[in-house]
Scaffold this active site. Structure first.
Site, PDB file in Angstrom:
ATOM      1  N   TYR A  56       0.807  -1.226   0.000  1.00 27.07           N
ATOM      2  CA  TYR A  56       0.000   0.000   0.000  1.00 27.07           C
ATOM      3  C   TYR A  56       0.838   1.273   0.000  1.00 27.07           C
ATOM      4  CZ  TYR A  56      -3.644  -3.323   1.608  1.00 27.07           C
ATOM      5  OH  TYR A  56      -4.492  -4.392   1.750  1.00 27.07           O
ATOM      6  N   HIS A 123       0.681 -11.801   2.397  1.00 21.60           N
ATOM      7  CA  HIS A 123      -0.432 -11.129   1.704  1.00 21.60           C
ATOM      8  C   HIS A 123      -1.234 -12.088   0.803  1.00 21.60           C
ATOM      9  CE1 HIS A 123      -1.548  -6.771   0.452  1.00 21.60           C
ATOM     10  NE2 HIS A 123      -2.583  -7.545   0.313  1.00 21.60           N
ATOM     11  N   GLN A 174      -7.045 -13.406   6.279  1.00 26.39           N
ATOM     12  CA  GLN A 174      -7.756 -12.211   5.797  1.00 26.39           C
ATOM     13  C   GLN A 174      -8.199 -12.454   4.355  1.00 26.39           C
ATOM     14  OE1 GLN A 174      -6.484  -7.780   4.519  1.00 26.39           O
ATOM     15  NE2 GLN A 174      -6.124  -8.154   6.678  1.00 26.39           N
ATOM     16  N   LEU A 203     -17.262  -3.531   2.491  1.00 24.96           N
ATOM     17  CA  LEU A 203     -18.261  -2.635   1.880  1.00 24.96           C
ATOM     18  C   LEU A 203     -18.442  -2.961   0.402  1.00 24.96           C
ATOM     19  CD1 LEU A 203     -16.949   0.724   3.443  1.00 24.96           C
ATOM     20  CD2 LEU A 203     -18.736  -0.787   4.335  1.00 24.96           C
ATOM     21  N   SER A 244     -12.213   3.909   4.516  1.00 21.01           N
ATOM     22  CA  SER A 244     -12.598   5.198   3.959  1.00 21.01           C
ATOM     23  C   SER A 244     -11.523   6.207   4.286  1.00 21.01           C
ATOM     24  CB  SER A 244     -13.948   5.690   4.499  1.00 21.01           C
ATOM     25  OG  SER A 244     -14.221   6.954   3.892  1.00 21.01           O
ATOM     26  N   ARG A 249     -17.252   9.480   6.725  1.00 21.74           N
ATOM     27  CA  ARG A 249     -17.595   8.085   6.410  1.00 21.74           C
ATOM     28  C   ARG A 249     -16.951   7.102   7.375  1.00 21.74           C
ATOM     29  NH1 ARG A 249     -16.815   7.770  -0.124  1.00 21.74           N
ATOM     30  NH2 ARG A 249     -18.685   8.914  -0.735  1.00 21.74           N
TER      31      ARG A 249
HETATM   32  N1  LIG Z   1      -5.489  -8.814   1.918  1.00 22.57           N
HETATM   33  C1  LIG Z   1      -5.913  -8.369   0.748  1.00 22.57           C
HETATM   34  O1  LIG Z   1      -5.591  -8.933  -0.312  1.00 22.57           O
HETATM   35  C2  LIG Z   1      -6.808  -7.187   0.708  1.00 22.57           C
HETATM   36  C3  LIG Z   1      -7.467  -6.840  -0.481  1.00 22.57           C
HETATM   37  C4  LIG Z   1      -8.325  -5.747  -0.456  1.00 22.57           C
HETATM   38  C5  LIG Z   1      -8.513  -5.039   0.718  1.00 22.57           C
HETATM   39  N2  LIG Z   1      -7.841  -5.385   1.860  1.00 22.57           N
HETATM   40  C6  LIG Z   1      -7.994  -4.630   3.126  1.00 22.57           C
HETATM   41  O2  LIG Z   1      -9.364  -4.459   3.400  1.00 22.57           O
HETATM   42  C7  LIG Z   1      -9.682  -3.061   3.439  1.00 22.57           C
HETATM   43  C8  LIG Z   1     -11.071  -2.813   2.914  1.00 22.57           C
HETATM   44  O3  LIG Z   1     -11.210  -3.223   1.575  1.00 22.57           O
HETATM   45  P1  LIG Z   1     -11.311  -2.203   0.355  1.00 22.57           P
HETATM   46  O4  LIG Z   1     -10.610  -0.947   0.723  1.00 22.57           O
HETATM   47  O5  LIG Z   1     -10.870  -2.901  -0.854  1.00 22.57           O
HETATM   48  O6  LIG Z   1     -12.868  -1.964   0.186  1.00 22.57           O
HETATM   49  P2  LIG Z   1     -14.121  -1.555   1.099  1.00 22.57           P
HETATM   50  O7  LIG Z   1     -13.712  -1.202   2.467  1.00 22.57           O
HETATM   51  O8  LIG Z   1     -15.126  -2.608   0.896  1.00 22.57           O
HETATM   52  O9  LIG Z   1     -14.661  -0.262   0.335  1.00 22.57           O
HETATM   53  C9  LIG Z   1     -13.909   0.910   0.249  1.00 22.57           C
HETATM   54  C10 LIG Z   1     -14.592   1.844  -0.745  1.00 22.57           C
HETATM   55  O10 LIG Z   1     -15.860   2.278  -0.245  1.00 22.57           O
HETATM   56  C11 LIG Z   1     -15.885   3.716  -0.154  1.00 22.57           C
HETATM   57  N3  LIG Z   1     -16.648   4.033   1.063  1.00 22.57           N
HETATM   58  C12 LIG Z   1     -16.277   3.796   2.342  1.00 22.57           C
HETATM   59  N4  LIG Z   1     -17.247   4.155   3.195  1.00 22.57           N
HETATM   60  C13 LIG Z   1     -18.256   4.636   2.453  1.00 22.57           C
HETATM   61  C14 LIG Z   1     -19.539   5.154   2.774  1.00 22.57           C
HETATM   62  N5  LIG Z   1     -19.952   5.238   4.026  1.00 22.57           N
HETATM   63  N6  LIG Z   1     -20.330   5.574   1.749  1.00 22.57           N
HETATM   64  C15 LIG Z   1     -19.910   5.495   0.472  1.00 22.57           C
HETATM   65  N7  LIG Z   1     -18.710   5.002   0.106  1.00 22.57           N
HETATM   66  C16 LIG Z   1     -17.890   4.564   1.091  1.00 22.57           C
HETATM   67  C17 LIG Z   1     -14.436   4.134  -0.091  1.00 22.57           C
HETATM   68  O11 LIG Z   1     -14.248   5.431  -0.620  1.00 22.57           O
HETATM   69  P3  LIG Z   1     -13.649   6.643   0.271  1.00 22.57           P
HETATM   70  O12 LIG Z   1     -12.329   6.228   0.801  1.00 22.57           O
HETATM   71  O13 LIG Z   1     -13.569   7.760  -0.717  1.00 22.57           O
HETATM   72  O14 LIG Z   1     -14.661   6.905   1.355  1.00 22.57           O
HETATM   73  C18 LIG Z   1     -13.778   3.097  -1.000  1.00 22.57           C
HETATM   74  O15 LIG Z   1     -13.953   3.454  -2.346  1.00 22.57           O
HETATM   75  C19 LIG Z   1      -8.573  -2.443   2.597  1.00 22.57           C
HETATM   76  O16 LIG Z   1      -8.466  -1.051   2.773  1.00 22.57           O
HETATM   77  C20 LIG Z   1      -7.398  -3.227   3.063  1.00 22.57           C
HETATM   78  O17 LIG Z   1      -6.954  -2.793   4.328  1.00 22.57           O
HETATM   79  C21 LIG Z   1      -7.008  -6.463   1.862  1.00 22.57           C
END
Ligand SMILES: NC(=O)c1ccc[n+]([C@@H]2O[C@H](COP(=O)([O-])OP(=O)(O)OC[C@H]3O[C@@H](n4cnc5c(N)ncnc54)[C@H](OP(=O)(O)O)[C@@H]3O)[C@@H](O)[C@H]2O)c1
Length: 286
Positions: A56, A123, A174, A203, A244, A249
């Site tokens: 990241y 990862h 994870q 989300l 977020s 948010r």
């Molecule tokens: N281990 C892995 O391979 C892996 C892969 C993916 C993710 N992850 C981890 O899991 C975390 C979460 O997954 P993710 O970031 O992919 O997706 P997520 O948390 O499902 O969704 C994030 C998205 O939703 C938006 N969002 C957040 N709150 C909101 C709300 N209340 N209303 C409208 N939009 C909203 C965010 O935009 P804004 O930021 O603009 O609010 C962003 O675009 C990651 O950040 C990371 O730490 C791990």
């Protein structure tokens, strides 16, 4: 009825006896500057867990924001210390060289400036069986050395989980989990092995907020679609990692202590499974 701060102070227990905050801030796709701002806002709101990764590019800023918060009595009103914060990072690439992985872990520890990493994850299972084995051995060595408190994996499928020796299992796996990808088989295997599931993309990366069922429940409970999804994740007993970069948010995403989804509504959400992958899916890698 729990306040946002109470929700954010909830913890679950890992198989090694240590505890882990159930709701943590995901830090994927956050620029270094956004990370500093978001981690600061999150700490002020009551977040205690942060999910970073070498990939990241924000390990340094995450640690800086945590240290700045802890050192500032005007912000750190409860007098929190390093031990009250839970910091996760992840190895970018598995390697057949144990030494190389160990060095990479040490670089992560240095980069964050937090003295140690609470949870270090492989990862993904990419790289093959030997790279998985050697990389895992390096993480266990880092635990022995006190550089890392707990060792876990990410994106491990049922077959990968089967490769661990009894006494050397990860504390978490994870994986992508949400109502549109419920990951029944991997969850079942994790349960059988005593491995806690951490839900990433809880989300659904924002692509299903308008789904009829999710939106309908949001209307009925008087909450947002994002809150329905976070609630589903915690009611299933996962550690959940909503991301977020926006203060408003990230606060509202954790404001989920004022309602509980009924059994029928949980089942209705479970039934939305379409094995949706929002990012990558290494779970069946060779
Ligand atoms: N281990 C892995 O391979 C892996 C892969 C993916 C993710 N992850 C981890 O899991 C975390 C979460 O997954 P993710 O970031 O992919 O997706 P997520 O948390 O499902 O969704 C994030 C998205 O939703 C938006 N969002 C957040 N709150 C909101 C709300 N209340 N209303 C409208 N939009 C909203 C965010 O935009 P804004 O930021 O603009 O609010 C962003 O675009 C990651 O950040 C990371 O730490 C791990």
């Amino acid at each position: 009825m729990s306040t946002t701060r109470e929700m954010l102070s909830r913890t679950l227990q890992l198989r090694n006896g240590l505890s882990i905050p159930q709701i943590q801030l995901g830090l994927y796709m956050m620029s270094p500057a956004e990370t500093k701002r978001a981690v600061r806002s999150a700490l002020i709101a009551g977040y205690r867990g942060f999910d970073s990764a070498q990939w990241y590019g924000n390990e340094k800023e995450t640690g800086q924001a945590i240290n700045a918060f802890l050192a500032d009595p005007a912000l750190n009103k409860e007098g929190l210390t390093r031990q009250d914060i839970f910091y996760t990072t992840k190895l970018r690439s598995n390697s057949t060289s144990r030494e190389q992985v160990r060095k990479s872990i040490q670089k992560s520890v240095k980069e964050c400036g937090l003295g140690y990493v609470d949870l270090f994850l492989l990862h993904s299972p990419y790289g093959g069986k030997e790279a998985r084995r050697e990389s895992w051995a390096a993480v266990l060595e880092a635990v022995e050395a006190g550089e890392v408190k707990s060792a876990g994996v990410s994106n491990y499928g049922v077959g990968h989980l089967g490769e661990f020796e009894e006494g050397k299992r990860p504390v978490v796996n994870q994986i992508e989990v949400h109502p549109f990808n419920t990951q029944g088989e991997i969850r079942e295997k994790c349960k059988e092995m005593g491995v806690l599931v951490e839900a990433y993309a809880p989300l659904v990366r924002g692509v299903r907020f308008s789904d009829k069922t999710v939106k309908g429940l949001a209307g009925r409970y008087g909450v947002s679609s994002a809150q329905v999804l976070v609630r589903w994740s915690i009611q299933h007993g996962f550690v959940t990692l909503p991301k977020s970069a926006k203060e408003e948010r990230l606060i509202s995403n954790a404001d989920v202590g004022g309602f509980e989804l009924s059994k029928e509504d949980m089942e209705g959400l479970d039934a939305l499974d379409e094995k949706l992958v929002t990012d990558w899916n290494p779970t069946d890698a060779p």
